[in-house]
Design an enzyme around this catalytic site. Structure first.
Site, PDB file in Angstrom:
ATOM      1  N   ASP A 168      13.442  11.129  -3.648  1.00  0.00           N
ATOM      2  CA  ASP A 168      14.010  10.825  -4.965  1.00  0.00           C
ATOM      3  C   ASP A 168      14.552   9.407  -4.901  1.00  0.00           C
ATOM      4  O   ASP A 168      14.819   8.867  -3.828  1.00  0.00           O
ATOM      5  CB  ASP A 168      15.131  11.811  -5.311  1.00  0.00           C
ATOM      6  CG  ASP A 168      15.398  11.899  -6.813  1.00  0.00           C
ATOM      7  OD1 ASP A 168      14.975  12.887  -7.438  1.00  0.00           O
ATOM      8  OD2 ASP A 168      16.030  10.964  -7.374  1.00  0.00           O
ATOM      9  N   ARG A 226      28.545   7.170 -18.768  1.00  0.00           N
ATOM     10  CA  ARG A 226      28.331   7.035 -17.316  1.00  0.00           C
ATOM     11  C   ARG A 226      28.730   5.641 -16.813  1.00  0.00           C
ATOM     12  O   ARG A 226      29.296   5.504 -15.735  1.00  0.00           O
ATOM     13  CB  ARG A 226      26.884   7.354 -16.957  1.00  0.00           C
ATOM     14  CG  ARG A 226      26.581   8.826 -17.182  1.00  0.00           C
ATOM     15  CD  ARG A 226      25.209   9.178 -16.688  1.00  0.00           C
ATOM     16  NE  ARG A 226      24.888  10.570 -16.961  1.00  0.00           N
ATOM     17  CZ  ARG A 226      23.731  11.133 -16.658  1.00  0.00           C
ATOM     18  NH1 ARG A 226      22.797  10.428 -16.058  1.00  0.00           N
ATOM     19  NH2 ARG A 226      23.494  12.389 -16.938  1.00  0.00           N
TER      20      ARG A 226
HETATM   21  C1  LIG Z   1      14.869  16.067 -14.122  1.00  0.00           C
HETATM   22  S1  LIG Z   1      14.821  15.736 -12.405  1.00  0.00           S
HETATM   23  C2  LIG Z   1      13.450  16.767 -11.916  1.00  0.00           C
HETATM   24  C3  LIG Z   1      13.714  17.506 -10.625  1.00  0.00           C
HETATM   25  C4  LIG Z   1      12.606  18.448 -10.178  1.00  0.00           C
HETATM   26  N1  LIG Z   1      11.358  17.755  -9.953  1.00  0.00           N
HETATM   27  C5  LIG Z   1      12.416  19.551 -11.166  1.00  0.00           C
HETATM   28  O1  LIG Z   1      11.421  19.561 -11.913  1.00  0.00           O
HETATM   29  O2  LIG Z   1      13.270  20.455 -11.229  1.00  0.00           O
HETATM   30  C6  LIG Z   1      14.121  14.079 -12.359  1.00  0.00           C
HETATM   31  C7  LIG Z   1      14.364  13.355 -11.051  1.00  0.00           C
HETATM   32  O3  LIG Z   1      13.546  12.186 -11.022  1.00  0.00           O
HETATM   33  C8  LIG Z   1      14.240  11.191 -10.318  1.00  0.00           C
HETATM   34  N2  LIG Z   1      13.662   9.863 -10.626  1.00  0.00           N
HETATM   35  C9  LIG Z   1      13.762   9.143 -11.771  1.00  0.00           C
HETATM   36  N3  LIG Z   1      13.101   7.984 -11.669  1.00  0.00           N
HETATM   37  C10 LIG Z   1      12.557   7.953 -10.430  1.00  0.00           C
HETATM   38  C11 LIG Z   1      11.765   7.008  -9.714  1.00  0.00           C
HETATM   39  N4  LIG Z   1      11.382   5.846 -10.262  1.00  0.00           N
HETATM   40  N5  LIG Z   1      11.403   7.309  -8.452  1.00  0.00           N
HETATM   41  C12 LIG Z   1      11.769   8.480  -7.885  1.00  0.00           C
HETATM   42  N6  LIG Z   1      12.518   9.413  -8.502  1.00  0.00           N
HETATM   43  C13 LIG Z   1      12.915   9.151  -9.764  1.00  0.00           C
HETATM   44  C14 LIG Z   1      15.686  11.363 -10.771  1.00  0.00           C
HETATM   45  O4  LIG Z   1      16.601  10.787  -9.867  1.00  0.00           O
HETATM   46  C15 LIG Z   1      15.795  12.890 -10.864  1.00  0.00           C
HETATM   47  O5  LIG Z   1      16.365  13.449  -9.704  1.00  0.00           O
END
Ligand SMILES: C[S@@+](CC[C@H](N)C(=O)[O-])C[C@H]1O[C@@H](n2cnc3c(N)ncnc32)[C@H](O)[C@@H]1O
Length: 265
Positions: free
Chosen positions: A138, A32
């Site tokens: 997010d 990435r």
């Molecule tokens: C695996 S996805 C989960 C999406 C959804 N909640 C689900 O369960 O299908 C994790 C998400 O967490 C977000 N994320 C990671 N660290 C974060 C932070 N410190 N604050 C807010 N969002 C965060 C990422 O950008 C990503 O979109």
């Protein structure tokens, strides 16, 4: 990428987002960030680290967008939406219609989670008669853009029950489905770092915080669960991901079954 460079990138990721990049993430980071290095016309990872550590806001943003894992899907972990429909919505339907109903999808990725919430509400209650707000946040600005657009490949939605499919305008020519305006307008998408300050004044009735704390260490998780409890109304619900737990983290919730928790204090 030298070990030293990976360490610097991991430290930056942790500082900004709480995400712990273990050694198993080295390859992912390599591929990435290589893209970013090419795009910026830099020579190597060491130069990239220097660039990032100079805290150029735009690159910090790009870096964060590059290291997040955004896997999601409509009605993922469907028992949460069934619980919402069968146990929570009937209670909302009985209460005074002027009482606001507030739901937070706190790591919403590209939007399937908040849209699944909105569709569940739309199919199970007269949403227009209530004061409903769904906040979707997010850290990653790219996924938020996709969420706001609300356009998904038909392959991601065609498995949904027919009744739910009616919430999308399907276009067989483009192979895409667009979330209908009446569903879209129930949701507000905003950028928010779960580790940073939260600007919301009002509390929530339900918070979805699913499949994000797995990327954090135990300390960060504990602090976050305390803050989520503070941000919930008494008796409010917290839904977490299938490989996450509140066990040994906080005593402010009681378990209501698989990854469903109710705030008790
Ligand atoms: C695996 S996805 C989960 C999406 C959804 N909640 C689900 O369960 O299908 C994790 C998400 O967490 C977000 N994320 C990671 N660290 C974060 C932070 N410190 N604050 C807010 N969002 C965060 C990422 O950008 C990503 O979109």
């Amino acid at each position: 990428m030298a070990d030293e460079d990976f360490k610097r990138l991991s430290a930056k990721a942790y500082e900004i987002s709480g995400i712990v990049l273990g050694d198993q993430k080295k390859e992912l980071v390599y591929s990435r960030i290589s893209r970013r290095i090419r795009k910026l016309g830099l020579k190597n990872f060491s130069e990239y680290c220097q660039h990032l550590e100079a805290n150029h806001t735009a690159e910090v943003n790009e870096f964060v967008n590059s290291i997040t894992t955004n896997l999601t899907s409509f009605f993922r972990e469907s028992h949460h939406f069934e619980y919402l429909a069968k146990e929570i919505i009937p209670h909302w339907k009985k209460q005074n219609k002027s009482i606001p109903i507030r739901i937070w999808s706190s790591a919403c990725s590209t939007g399937p989670e908040p849209y699944s919430i909105a569709i569940t509400l739309h199919k199970n209650m007269m949403v227009k008669q209530h004061n409903i707000k769904i906040l979707a946040t997010d850290l990653d600005s790219d996924v938020l853009k996709k969420g706001r657009e609300g356009i998904y490949p038909l392959t991601e939605i065609e498995q949904l029950p027919k009744d739910y499919l009616s919430c999308f305008q399907q276009n067989a020519t483009t192979g895409m489905g667009m979330v209908k305006p009446e569903i879209k307008e129930m949701i507000q998408f905003n950028r928010l770092n779960l580790l940073g300050p939260w600007p919301m004044n009002a509390k929530f009735d339900v918070i979805f915080c699913r499949n994000v704390v797995i990327y954090f260490n135990k300390e960060t998780q504990k602090e976050l669960f305390e803050r989520l409890a503070d941000q919930l109304n008494d008796g409010g619900y917290l839904f977490i991901g299938h490989s996450e737990t509140l066990h040994g983290m906080t005593s402010r919730f009681e378990s209501k079954g698989r990854t469903i928790y109710k705030k008790i204090r």
